[in-house]
Motif scaffolding. Sequence first.
Motif, PDB file in Angstrom:
ATOM      1  N   VAL A  40       0.830  -1.202   0.000  1.00  0.00           N
ATOM      2  CA  VAL A  40       0.000   0.000   0.000  1.00  0.00           C
ATOM      3  C   VAL A  40       0.870   1.260   0.000  1.00  0.00           C
ATOM      4  N   CYS A  41       1.954   1.242   0.793  1.00  0.00           N
ATOM      5  CA  CYS A  41       2.820   2.419   0.877  1.00  0.00           C
ATOM      6  C   CYS A  41       3.660   2.618  -0.376  1.00  0.00           C
ATOM      7  N   THR A  42       3.786   1.576  -1.203  1.00  0.00           N
ATOM      8  CA  THR A  42       4.547   1.685  -2.443  1.00  0.00           C
ATOM      9  C   THR A  42       3.720   2.298  -3.569  1.00  0.00           C
ATOM     10  N   LEU A  43       2.404   2.165  -3.506  1.00  0.00           N
ATOM     11  CA  LEU A  43       1.543   2.615  -4.600  1.00  0.00           C
ATOM     12  C   LEU A  43       1.702   4.104  -4.929  1.00  0.00           C
ATOM     13  N   PRO A  44       1.745   5.005  -3.935  1.00  0.00           N
ATOM     14  CA  PRO A  44       1.941   6.427  -4.290  1.00  0.00           C
ATOM     15  C   PRO A  44       3.266   6.673  -5.006  1.00  0.00           C
ATOM     16  N   LEU A  45       4.310   5.959  -4.614  1.00  0.00           N
ATOM     17  CA  LEU A  45       5.612   6.113  -5.267  1.00  0.00           C
ATOM     18  C   LEU A  45       5.536   5.653  -6.717  1.00  0.00           C
ATOM     19  N   LEU A  46       4.885   4.539  -6.955  1.00  0.00           N
ATOM     20  CA  LEU A  46       4.761   4.023  -8.316  1.00  0.00           C
ATOM     21  C   LEU A  46       3.986   4.997  -9.202  1.00  0.00           C
ATOM     22  N   ARG A  47       3.041   5.717  -8.628  1.00  0.00           N
ATOM     23  CA  ARG A  47       2.218   6.644  -9.407  1.00  0.00           C
ATOM     24  C   ARG A  47       2.933   7.953  -9.689  1.00  0.00           C
ATOM     25  N   SER A  48       3.775   8.422  -8.754  1.00  0.00           N
ATOM     26  CA  SER A  48       4.323   9.772  -8.868  1.00  0.00           C
ATOM     27  C   SER A  48       5.798   9.819  -9.243  1.00  0.00           C
ATOM     28  N   TYR A  49       6.523   8.700  -9.132  1.00  0.00           N
ATOM     29  CA  TYR A  49       7.973   8.730  -9.336  1.00  0.00           C
ATOM     30  C   TYR A  49       8.318   8.974 -10.799  1.00  0.00           C
ATOM     31  N   ARG A  50       9.288   9.851 -11.005  1.00  0.00           N
ATOM     32  CA  ARG A  50       9.806  10.102 -12.352  1.00  0.00           C
ATOM     33  C   ARG A  50      11.322  10.039 -12.309  1.00  0.00           C
ATOM     34  N   GLN A  51      11.897   9.259 -13.205  1.00  0.00           N
ATOM     35  CA  GLN A  51      13.351   9.122 -13.255  1.00  0.00           C
ATOM     36  C   GLN A  51      13.970  10.413 -13.764  1.00  0.00           C
ATOM     37  N   LYS A  52      14.875  11.007 -12.957  1.00  0.00           N
ATOM     38  CA  LYS A  52      15.506  12.264 -13.344  1.00  0.00           C
ATOM     39  C   LYS A  52      16.819  12.027 -14.072  1.00  0.00           C
TER      40      LYS A  52
END
Length: 256
Positions: free
Chosen positions: A35-47
């Motif tokens: 559950v805590c990983t889901l926001p990261l998967l949605r918002s993360y962008r590789q810089k």
Amino acid sequence: FVVSLGIVLGYEAIGLTLNTAMLAAFLLNAGWWLVCTLPLLRSYRQKYSVRGDGHMVSGAFRRLGETLREIRGNKQVFWFLIAFFLYIDGVYTIIDMATAYGQALGLDSTGLLLALLATQIVAFPFALLFGWLSRRVDTALLVSIGILAYVGIGTYAIFLRSQTQFWILAVCVGMFQGGIQSLSRSYFGKIIPPERSGEYYGLLDICGKGAAFFGTTIVSVISQATGKMNLGVGAIAILFVAGLLLFRRAARLNRE
């Protein structure tokens, strides 16, 4: 953690076996991580990223070799990684062996688990405090304070005898546990090239996770040789002293 402890410690009251309660706690934690990983998967962008060149595996090892050669020439990063290997191993050893040490001293297992809960509760506000301080105080100084605190914790562990003393130890660990880990990563990020952060942080994780065997080996060897586990745990303070000296060297090189 609170719910997991409630399930494990109160398994009889809720009609479970101990094995079933442990399984439920593990599944609960797996679900928590998901559950805590889901926001990261949605918002993360590789810089920053590295374009593929040739075979994936051989290219990865080639870049790793290049990074290692760069680190040998970058003394501040080189000495920091060695220092981190030593002092973070001491941190992980204390985390991993806390309950085993308490049980070896004959302390109550329920009290030990509750003390670990206290560590997490204390760690939360102190992690925020160190984050606030890092915007006002030199990060190298804060990391040094954290390592010094762990020198004291390792020394205090030698004289540990009672449940009350174990609780004091748990609170002290909680005060510096989160800060020393997060500030170390933050400091490392300031001394590495940002476009190579993925590779450099990969090496940092290797130094951290790969060091996990070192402290436990020291504790085991000294405990077996002397017949006193408190001396084995206390020897962890040596790792922190060595790590502090090397970290200060890296910090001096960074200022220069």
